[in-house]
Design an enzyme around this catalytic site. Structure first.
Site, short mmCIF file in Angstrom:
data_model
loop_
_atom_site.label_atom_id
_atom_site.label_comp_id
_atom_site.label_asym_id
_atom_site.label_seq_id
_atom_site.Cartn_x
_atom_site.Cartn_y
_atom_site.Cartn_z
N SER A 1 0.88 -1.14 -0.13
CA SER A 1 0.10 -0.10 0.58
C SER A 1 1.01 0.88 0.46
O SER A 1 1.94 1.55 0.58
CB SER A 1 -0.89 0.28 1.57
OG SER A 1 -2.22 1.06 0.72
N GLU A 2 1.18 2.13 -0.69
CA GLU A 2 1.39 3.24 -1.13
C GLU A 2 2.02 4.57 0.67
O GLU A 2 2.17 4.87 -0.21
CB GLU A 2 1.34 4.19 -2.43
CG GLU A 2 0.36 4.47 -2.65
CD GLU A 2 -0.84 3.53 -3.40
OE1 GLU A 2 -1.30 2.94 -3.30
OE2 GLU A 2 -1.91 4.70 -4.14
N ASN A 3 1.06 4.25 0.84
CA ASN A 3 1.03 4.49 1.85
C ASN A 3 2.04 4.16 3.17
O ASN A 3 2.41 4.69 3.79
CB ASN A 3 -0.76 5.25 2.56
CG ASN A 3 -1.04 4.09 2.82
OD1 ASN A 3 -1.27 3.20 1.93
ND2 ASN A 3 -2.21 4.28 3.89
N SER B 1 8.06 3.90 0.37
CA SER B 1 7.31 3.28 -0.65
C SER B 1 7.61 3.48 -1.85
O SER B 1 7.52 2.71 -2.97
CB SER B 1 5.52 3.95 0.13
OG SER B 1 4.92 3.42 -0.36
#
Lengths: 228, 221
Positions: free
Chosen positions: B48-50, B90
């Site tokens: 998840s890019e967060n 990330s």
């Protein structure tokens, strides 16, 4: 280790001057310094330039607002640099009405621009955005025949960030996905104010567990508002 | 032939791409559904890019943690063995080629592999978020979309008219009509989903589509 001053959220807001560039940690309000944001909203400081992943949420129908959305609502920004404004209809309205300048930046580029500023780099080469509108006005550099965009570092006058835990020296520990841009912004502003849920004595955080070294932090604020 | 929009079939088909151990990033909206249909015997790692590896399902009501969300700010859980990292790490993971698949939603996708999904000038400007980095960095870019816009026009185009999120990065398009590979400025229909036929798809899509010799008629379940 020298102790950093613990100040009130109102005092923190007072350190942000009209016209400043302001980094705000958080990802759609998760991991944003909500206590300082509310104090800054109250103070009403204007003509700020926001550097933030996004402008959180503002649903014009229901009136529901989160995070930095409160500052957008108060028209406190003349310019917004962000990767995403899709959940904030007020940001989109201000942009379309020409009230606020919005510069959209790919999220990875924004993160790296902040990181570059904080780590003394003159910029970096990224393949992201090649062949899109993001390429406009940027230098394209071929490395082994592959095109990259030259992206420049991004600094701010002030960064307000949020940690789960701080010690009095300013060492910070973040929680889960509330980390996001916070440790990067801690390195890239002239003045860094960290809001923490818990502020403990020096020595109470294991040096192995520290995410942001104390030297980056100038002031601490005890978090009073945790809801977005 | 009657068309009935079917997002689940798109998600079900995409879920069959993955092998155990592969790293996958699912976009918000339709792509998120893919996670519901990954076969039980396949263990993928959701990025998840967060800032999370090992994204888990939504928590039970009352168990939400305001510090633990997906990239759409919905409450999620983290799987055992998962971890958190900052946004620079990330996107280092994403641009660095460490993500095997990215699945993204679509406003327009064209036969050159261009994708538009972040901006309708003057109307809707959500921003690109992490989509430009994901399409640039992921090994395989899957565009997931209902075949038709509400107006009835195909989202698969000869040439995108909207500002691009990705230039020549899309490898596969999965719609509720079929699976298309993108190669040499053409779509190649490799799977046609029941009850549709390749002829009907060609007729309804304003793009150059080659029906592969080994194109299969597939029942999605």
């Amino acid at each position: 280790m020298i102790e950093k001053p613990i100040i009130s959220a109102a005092e923190a807001a007072g350190k942000i001057r009209e016209g400043d560039s302001l980094m705000v940690g958080g990802f759609l309000a998760c991991g944003s310094p909500h206590t300082i944001i509310q104090a800054l909203k109250e103070k009403g400081t204007k003509n700020l330039t926001l550097i933030c992943n996004d402008t959180a949420a503002h649903d014009l129908k229901s009136g529901k607002i989160t995070g930095v959305g409160y500052l957008v609502q108060g028209k406190q920004f003349k310019k917004i640099i962000a990767s995403h404004i899709g959940l904030n209809q007020e940001t989109q309205r201000q942009m379309n009405a020409g009230e606020t300048v919005v510069e959209l930046v790919p999220q990875g580029t924004l993160a790296e621009q902040v990181r570059a500023a904080g780590s003394g780099l003159g910029g970096f080469l990224t393949p992201t955005g090649v062949g899109t509108e993001v390429e406009k006005g940027k230098q394209v550099i071929l490395v082994n025949d592959r095109p990259f965009l030259l992206e420049l570092p991004l600094k701010a006058d002030v960064a307000i960030i949020k940690a789960k835990k701080a010690d009095r020296a300013g060492n910070l520990v973040y929680n889960a996905t509330a980390r996001n841009f916070n440790p990067l912004m801690a390195t890239a502003a002239n003045l860094v104010i960290a809001e923490a849920e818990e502020i403990v004595e020096i020595g109470e955080i294991d040096p192995n567990e520290v995410h942001t070294p104390s030297i980056f932090v100038d002031f601490l604020v005890k978090a009073e508002r945790l809801e977005w | 032939m009657e068309y009935i929009a079917n997002k689940e079939n798109i998600a079900k088909r995409i879920a069959k791409f993955f092998k155990s151990g592969e790293v996958v990033n699912l976009g918000i909206g339709l792509p998120t559904l893919v996670g519901n249909y990954v076969p039980k015997d396949v263990t993928i790692v959701l990025q998840s890019e967060n800032g999370m590896m090992g994204l888990g399902p939504a928590p039970a009501k009352g168990e939400e943690n305001r510090d633990l969300t997906n990239a759409g700010s919905a409450p999620v859980t983290v799987q055992i063995g998962g971890c958190f990292f900052d946004s620079a790490t990330s996107f280092g993971i994403i641009r660095g080629g460490h993500v095997d698949y990215t699945v993204l939603g679509v406003l327009e996708v064209d036969q050159e592999g261009n994708l538009a999904n972040y901006k309708v000038p003057g109307k809707m400007v959500p921003g690109m978020g992490g989509a430009m980095d994901l399409t640039t960095g992921a090994r395989v870019v899957i565009a997931a979309t209902l075949h038709f816009e509400p107006s009835g026009a195909s989202r698969m185009k000869r040439k995108c008219t909207l500002p691009l999120t990705a230039a020549r990065e899309v490898n596969v398009v999965v719609t509720d009509l079929g699976l298309f590979e993108v190669m040499g400025d053409r779509f190649y229909l490799t799977e046609c989903f029941e009850p549709y036929t390749p002829e009907w798809i060609l007729e309804k899509t304003d793009a150059d589509i080659v029906v592969k010799n080994d194109c299969r008629i597939v029942k999605i379940d």
